[in-house]
Write a protein that holds these residues in place. Sequence first.
Motif, PDB file in Angstrom:
ATOM      1  N   ALA A 107      60.299  -7.279  10.732  1.00  8.68           N
ATOM      2  CA  ALA A 107      59.427  -7.696  11.824  1.00  8.68           C
ATOM      3  C   ALA A 107      57.985  -7.530  11.369  1.00  8.68           C
ATOM      4  O   ALA A 107      57.700  -6.882  10.356  1.00  8.68           O
ATOM      5  CB  ALA A 107      59.696  -6.872  13.080  1.00  8.68           C
ATOM      6  N   THR A 109      53.992  -6.867  13.209  1.00 10.20           N
ATOM      7  CA  THR A 109      53.251  -6.598  14.435  1.00 10.20           C
ATOM      8  C   THR A 109      51.774  -6.456  14.126  1.00 10.20           C
ATOM      9  O   THR A 109      51.393  -6.049  13.021  1.00 10.20           O
ATOM     10  CB  THR A 109      53.740  -5.319  15.137  1.00 10.20           C
ATOM     11  OG1 THR A 109      53.480  -4.191  14.288  1.00 10.20           O
ATOM     12  CG2 THR A 109      55.229  -5.399  15.447  1.00 10.20           C
ATOM     13  N   GLN A 111      48.702  -4.334  15.269  1.00  9.83           N
ATOM     14  CA  GLN A 111      48.345  -3.123  15.991  1.00  9.83           C
ATOM     15  C   GLN A 111      46.858  -2.840  15.810  1.00  9.83           C
ATOM     16  O   GLN A 111      46.160  -3.533  15.064  1.00  9.83           O
ATOM     17  CB  GLN A 111      49.194  -1.952  15.499  1.00  9.83           C
ATOM     18  CG  GLN A 111      50.694  -2.177  15.684  1.00  9.83           C
ATOM     19  CD  GLN A 111      51.530  -1.007  15.218  1.00  9.83           C
ATOM     20  OE1 GLN A 111      51.008   0.060  14.917  1.00  9.83           O
ATOM     21  NE2 GLN A 111      52.842  -1.196  15.157  1.00  9.83           N
TER      22      GLN A 111
END
Length: 252
Positions: A107, A109, A111
Amino acid sequence: MAPDDNYLELSTPNGDTIKVLKKAHPQARRLRLTVTSSGARLSYPEGTHPAQVYAFLRKHVDWLERKLDELQLDGSGPPPLKPGATTLIPLRGETTQLFWCESVYPAITLQEEGIVLLLPNAHSQRSLPAARGLLRSFLEAQIRRDVSRLMSRYIGDIGLGPNGVRVKPLKSLWGSLDTRDIMTLDLALALAPPAALKYVVIHELCHLRIRNHSPRYWALVASLYPDWKEQRDWLREKGHALKAELARLIGV
């Protein structure tokens, strides 16, 4: 990679060595030196004496070194992406960190501290293909989000919209509009400032009305984006470095 005899090695006044790919072309009429995200390339007419080729290269060594510095490249190109190693990358015109973390499932992401790649065996070279795929999908999603906002803002002013938008790496162009009114945008624009992406989108949208680069066309672009020249010049100056960075990240 091409054999070593396809390259010329040139010493710079600073003591560095630049590798230049050389290639004869049957239709070439003159010697031509170019610098792209892939490095330096010298083309010349077939039958040109090697001494003439090298003399031409020596004559342009200062220009060549300056252009390579502008692209933040050396003769071997940008450094490779290393699994597990934190690195800095551009994203929407700002520098951000790219982290690698262990995870059962792959995955990616975004942040506060940066972009995080979650991968099994994140520190192994085997994770690189999956990381490149995640980065490509992530960057495309960034562009599509921004383009959606731009379309909703400017389609009404132009009175026309494209029949589709494709996002993919482009070698030299930043965008295009085909005969079916499908717009194609360079994936490297995800790394550029939003103002540069805005210019390219408006540029292609205006081609829905005017298919050439006549004064009337540029007047239409200026009516929608008065600062378009500044963004065009920015892409001309910094664009090769962005394309090189994209190649480093996704392996194109």
